[in-house]
Design an enzyme around this catalytic site. Structure first.
Site, PDB file in Angstrom:
ATOM      1  N   CYS A 112      24.330 179.903  77.347  1.00 25.67           N
ATOM      2  CA  CYS A 112      23.048 179.309  77.746  1.00 25.67           C
ATOM      3  C   CYS A 112      21.966 179.563  76.685  1.00 25.67           C
ATOM      4  CB  CYS A 112      22.641 179.785  79.131  1.00 25.67           C
ATOM      5  SG  CYS A 112      21.512 178.630  79.960  1.00 25.67           S
ATOM      6  N   LYS A 133      14.561 170.899  85.870  1.00 24.73           N
ATOM      7  CA  LYS A 133      15.615 171.883  85.707  1.00 24.73           C
ATOM      8  C   LYS A 133      16.972 171.306  86.107  1.00 24.73           C
ATOM      9  CE  LYS A 133      16.893 176.634  86.973  1.00 24.73           C
ATOM     10  NZ  LYS A 133      16.544 177.835  87.761  1.00 24.73           N
ATOM     11  N   HIS A 204      26.665 178.521  83.316  1.00 23.27           N
ATOM     12  CA  HIS A 204      26.744 179.949  83.628  1.00 23.27           C
ATOM     13  C   HIS A 204      28.050 180.235  84.365  1.00 23.27           C
ATOM     14  CE1 HIS A 204      23.030 181.838  82.286  1.00 23.27           C
ATOM     15  NE2 HIS A 204      22.385 180.735  82.632  1.00 23.27           N
ATOM     16  N   GLU A 206      29.899 182.676  84.203  1.00 19.94           N
ATOM     17  CA  GLU A 206      30.038 184.073  84.643  1.00 19.94           C
ATOM     18  C   GLU A 206      29.431 184.320  86.021  1.00 19.94           C
ATOM     19  OE1 GLU A 206      25.838 184.165  83.018  1.00 19.94           O
ATOM     20  OE2 GLU A 206      27.691 183.014  82.714  1.00 19.94           O
ATOM     21  N   ARG A 218      14.451 184.139  93.153  1.00 20.78           N
ATOM     22  CA  ARG A 218      13.650 184.854  92.153  1.00 20.78           C
ATOM     23  C   ARG A 218      12.482 183.993  91.678  1.00 20.78           C
ATOM     24  NH1 ARG A 218      13.492 184.395  86.754  1.00 20.78           N
ATOM     25  NH2 ARG A 218      15.398 183.145  86.703  1.00 20.78           N
TER      26      ARG A 218
END
Length: 275
Positions: A112, A133, A204, A206, A218
């Site tokens: 990323c 996004k 992502h 992971e 968040r």
């Protein structure tokens, strides 16, 4: 004969450092060969302030003189893709790290923001902000098969979470780069620079099951007055944001197993040269 341990260095730039380390530990936990992960932090990120105790407890400072300890190296993402590279306080240290990894011929996996920063520095690939996004779990189309995509079907699922993208045409036009896969809507999944054992991953992979939900919370908690898009194609109940699904787990296992195998192959080749 015992299988040699593979030593992987990981520069952890993510905000949720403990969760990030757990994710990578989970990713490599099922590897057939023994893997040792060492988590590091950029020293210049804390140039004008003390290093937090938590960071010191779970990772060690990046020491360029000790990179030859590692068989492979990962630079993670960071939630700073909307910031110019020149404004990142530790960008010079990142560049020095990349230079040293290339000089030592250590296989590199950039993820990323890490992939954006490395591709910009190494190949001049420009970054631009997305209109909104890219957030959710999306099918990905294989453009060019490569070692890390072996075993993945066309249309495999992966989680994407970013506000920026790299210039596709610059990647396609660069003689050292091979575009590997994109989302169905033509956002980057990955490309590689085989000559230098460099892989650039924009999803992502992971992430675990709860990671996209935690990322949404968040951002929402940081700015409760703002409207944030919910991750798409992720919840069993999208309206109430319930039942996050781990639909990319098969791709996660395959991709990271493949990368680990390339590191193991590199270790064997270097050993043969020594002999």
């Amino acid at each position: 004969m015992a299988t040699p341990q593979i030593k992987i260095g990981i520069l952890n730039l993510m905000h949720d450092k403990v969760d990030t380390q757990k994710r990578f530990e989970n990713v490599f936990a099922h590897a057939e060969c023994p893997v040792k992960l060492t988590f590091l932090y950029p020293q210049t990120h804390y140039r004008d302030r003390p290093v937090p105790e938590l960071v010191q407890a779970i990772s060690r400072p990046l020491d360029l003189a000790r990179l030859n300890e590692f068989d492979g190296f990962i630079i993670t993402g960071a939630p700073i893709e909307q910031i110019d590279f020149s404004a990142v306080t530790y960008i010079d240290e990142i560049h020095q790290l990349i230079d040293r990894l290339v000089k030592l011929n250590i296989p590199q996996l950039y993820i990323c923001w890490g992939a954006m920063a490395a591709a910009n520095y190494l190949y001049g690939i420009e970054k631009h902000r997305l209109a909104e996004k890219l957030f959710g779990v999306f099918p990905n189309h294989i453009v060019n098969h490569g070692p890390l995509l072996a075993g993945l079907p066309d249309g495999f699922l992966a989680p994407h979470a970013r506000y920026a993208e790299l210039d596709h045409q610059q990647i396609i036009d660069h003689p050292d780069l091979i575009l590997e896969a994109t989302t169905i809507d033509d956002n980057l999944f990955s490309f590689r620079a085989p000559k230098y054992q460099q892989s650039f991953l924009f999803a992502h992979l992971e992430y675990g099951r709860e990671a996209l939900l935690k990322e949404y919370r968040r951002e929402k908690n940081a700015y409760p007055d703002r409207e944030y898009a919910k991750p798409l194609n992720y919840f069993l109940d999208p309206i109430h944001m319930r039942g996050p699904q781990f639909k990319w787990q098969p791709a996660q296992h395959i991709y990271f197993d493949n990368w680990l195998q390339t590191v193991a192959n590199d270790m064997q080749n270097k050993q043969l040269v020594k002999e």
